[in-house]
Write an enzyme that holds these catalytic residues in place. Structure first.
Site, PDB file in Angstrom:
ATOM      1  N   THR A   1      -0.122   1.094   6.776  1.00  0.00           N
ATOM      2  CA  THR A   1       0.048  -0.017   5.713  1.00  0.00           C
ATOM      3  C   THR A   1       0.162  -1.236   6.468  1.00  0.00           C
ATOM      4  O   THR A   1       0.464  -0.964   7.903  1.00  0.00           O
ATOM      5  CB  THR A   1       1.051   0.222   4.733  1.00  0.00           C
ATOM      6  OG1 THR A   1       1.056  -0.864   4.014  1.00  0.00           O
ATOM      7  CG2 THR A   1       2.466   0.390   5.414  1.00  0.00           C
ATOM      8  N   GLY A   2      -0.200  -2.197   5.985  1.00  0.00           N
ATOM      9  CA  GLY A   2      -0.093  -3.538   6.838  1.00  0.00           C
ATOM     10  C   GLY A   2      -1.378  -4.199   6.618  1.00  0.00           C
ATOM     11  O   GLY A   2      -2.225  -4.174   6.008  1.00  0.00           O
TER      12      GLY A   2
ATOM     13  N   ARG B   1     -14.323  -6.852   0.152  1.00  0.00           N
ATOM     14  CA  ARG B   1     -13.704  -6.507   1.351  1.00  0.00           C
ATOM     15  C   ARG B   1     -13.049  -5.283   1.317  1.00  0.00           C
ATOM     16  O   ARG B   1     -12.314  -4.873   0.536  1.00  0.00           O
ATOM     17  CB  ARG B   1     -12.711  -7.783   1.425  1.00  0.00           C
ATOM     18  CG  ARG B   1     -11.843  -7.579   2.713  1.00  0.00           C
ATOM     19  CD  ARG B   1     -10.477  -6.956   2.459  1.00  0.00           C
ATOM     20  NE  ARG B   1      -9.654  -6.954   3.661  1.00  0.00           N
ATOM     21  CZ  ARG B   1      -8.333  -6.124   3.561  1.00  0.00           C
ATOM     22  NH1 ARG B   1      -8.196  -5.333   2.387  1.00  0.00           N
ATOM     23  NH2 ARG B   1      -7.705  -6.127   4.464  1.00  0.00           N
TER      24      ARG B   1
ATOM     25  N   THR C   1       0.836  -1.338  -0.042  1.00  0.00           N
ATOM     26  CA  THR C   1       0.112   0.049   0.130  1.00  0.00           C
ATOM     27  C   THR C   1       0.732   1.347   0.106  1.00  0.00           C
ATOM     28  O   THR C   1       1.995   1.293   0.397  1.00  0.00           O
ATOM     29  CB  THR C   1      -0.861  -0.119   1.396  1.00  0.00           C
ATOM     30  OG1 THR C   1      -1.819  -1.059   1.333  1.00  0.00           O
ATOM     31  CG2 THR C   1      -1.741   1.223   1.457  1.00  0.00           C
TER      32      THR C   1
ATOM     33  N   GLY D   1      -4.958  -5.172   7.102  1.00  0.00           N
ATOM     34  CA  GLY D   1      -5.882  -4.159   7.545  1.00  0.00           C
ATOM     35  C   GLY D   1      -6.860  -4.402   8.682  1.00  0.00           C
ATOM     36  O   GLY D   1      -7.318  -3.469   9.297  1.00  0.00           O
TER      37      GLY D   1
ATOM     38  N   GLY E   1     -10.375  -2.871   3.515  1.00  0.00           N
ATOM     39  CA  GLY E   1      -9.235  -3.057   4.531  1.00  0.00           C
ATOM     40  C   GLY E   1      -9.379  -1.602   5.059  1.00  0.00           C
ATOM     41  O   GLY E   1     -10.301  -0.632   5.343  1.00  0.00           O
ATOM     42  N   ASP E   2      -8.517  -1.279   5.850  1.00  0.00           N
ATOM     43  CA  ASP E   2      -8.299  -0.055   6.728  1.00  0.00           C
ATOM     44  C   ASP E   2      -7.920   1.249   5.744  1.00  0.00           C
ATOM     45  O   ASP E   2      -8.305   2.319   6.083  1.00  0.00           O
ATOM     46  CB  ASP E   2      -6.935  -0.188   7.602  1.00  0.00           C
ATOM     47  CG  ASP E   2      -5.853  -0.507   7.099  1.00  0.00           C
ATOM     48  OD1 ASP E   2      -5.644  -1.418   5.936  1.00  0.00           O
ATOM     49  OD2 ASP E   2      -4.659   0.286   7.141  1.00  0.00           O
TER      50      ASP E   2
HETATM   51  N1  ASP Z   1      -3.640  -2.133   4.487  1.00  0.00           N
HETATM   52  C1  ASP Z   1      -3.922  -2.903   3.557  1.00  0.00           C
HETATM   53  C2  ASP Z   1      -5.402  -3.636   3.610  1.00  0.00           C
HETATM   54  O1  ASP Z   1      -5.612  -4.346   4.528  1.00  0.00           O
HETATM   55  C3  ASP Z   1      -2.872  -3.500   2.736  1.00  0.00           C
HETATM   56  C4  ASP Z   1      -1.655  -3.021   2.744  1.00  0.00           C
HETATM   57  O2  ASP Z   1      -1.259  -2.166   3.679  1.00  0.00           O
HETATM   58  O3  ASP Z   1      -0.942  -3.403   1.941  1.00  0.00           O
HETATM   59  O4  ASP Z   1      -6.100  -3.287   2.622  1.00  0.00           O
END
Ligand code: ASP
Length: 307
Positions: free
Chosen positions: A225-226, A202, A174, A228, A204-205
């Site tokens: 990022t990470g 779906r 992300t 989510g 995410g965050d």
């Molecule tokens: N945070 C993002 C999600 O869960 C994914 C990512 O950060 O790569 O959609």
């Protein structure tokens, strides 16, 4: 007196392999250079982060725009949010399939709509009606990601493989940016293709206000990022901004956010945090995170920063 501008960008936090480091570093550096041009000529933080994120959405290295991870059905579904710390106006899009630069649509929502968040077809219709060109979903798909999904579905999604679906080794690419402009305003943006093999629909965050992105001149501009789901449950971007408004330095708040994510939900990821005084923090609890920063004194980029 004009304020000295600051720009911080990230391109995902995970166990990035050595052979992918150069592409990530050059991607975040390009984004930094483009965003900085806006700040250097006195432009607003909002414009700087939008332009920086567009560069990373257009760069196939990252999980944003073209080249994003595919969902379970083999489609790209994108989420993005942009937020203005001066006014608290925000624009978000979720599950869009026909926008190569979802941050552009998010910016239109922020600037031209009384609403904050649009999803799916409604978001695409809003974007088209406001001059953002639509593309085909196929235009966003690249062969690398077709292979990536196929491999994942064969090997990792099989419970018999014993592999952890959410291990930090699973890429999180992300992108995000936070900026402070000469007027003293801060802003944040985050854009993503979400997680590999996600269920269609779906979210995410990343595009949820206060989770993957937040900005308030009175606290901080934040992009995460990470993985989510844990980040959403902790409303982590707002949690971090609140620590800054309570008087803590962004650097401390960023590290605390990663500790909280780890300790409370065993989550993993990365975060960038910037306040209206130009102080910033970068932290991650994954082995690596692509980041770049620029002030009038110094420019830096890296893929590691200890928590
Ligand atoms: N945070 C993002 C999600 O869960 C994914 C990512 O950060 O790569 O959609």
């Amino acid at each position: 007196m004009p304020i000295d501008p600051v720009l911080v960008v990230h391109g995902g936090a995970w166990a990035m392999p050595d052979e992918m480091v150069d592409a990530h570093l050059s991607g975040v550096r390009n984004a930094l250079a483009t965003g900085w041009r806006v700040l250097a000529r006195g432009g607003p933080a909002l414009d700087a982060i939008e332009e920086a994120v567009v560069i990373m959405e257009d760069d196939e290295t990252f999980d944003a725009g073209r080249g994003s991870f595919l969902n379970r059905d083999g489609k790209v579904q994108l989420d993005a949010l942009i937020m203005d710390g001066a006014t608290l106006r925000a624009g978000g899009v979720g599950c869009v399939e026909r926008l190569s630069n979802p941050v552009r649509a998010a910016r239109k929502i922020l600037s031209e709509s009384p609403h904050v968040y649009f999803v799916g077809e409604g978001a695409e219709r809003f974007a088209a009606e406001h001059g953002v060109e639509l593309c085909r979903n196929e235009d966003l798909i690249i062969q690398r990601e077709v292979e990536h999904l196929r491999k994942y579905q064969l090997e990792v999604a099989d419970p018999a493989s014993g592999k952890d679906l959410f291990a930090p080794a699973i890429s999180h690419d992300t992108v995000g940016a936070v900026a402070l402009d000469r007027e003293g305003n801060i802003a944040a943006a985050t854009s993503t293709g979400g997680t590999l093999n996600k269920a269609p629909g779906r979210l995410g965050d990343s595009s949820l206000i206060g989770c993957g992105c937040y900005a308030d001149n009175l606290s901080a501009a934040v992009s995460t990022t990470g993985w989510g789901e844990p980040i959403m449950k902790l409303v982590l971007a707002k949690w971090t901004a609140d620590r800054v408004s309570a008087g803590n330095l962004p650097e401390w708040a960023a590290k605390e956010a990663m500790n909280y994510l780890q300790q409370r939900l065993n989550g993993h990821g990365g975060i960038i945090v910037l306040n209206a005084q130009g102080q910033f923090g970068i932290a991650h609890n994954t082995p690596r995170m692509a980041w770049a920063t620029k002030t009038i004194h110094k420019e830096e980029a890296g893929i590691e920063r200890s928590v």
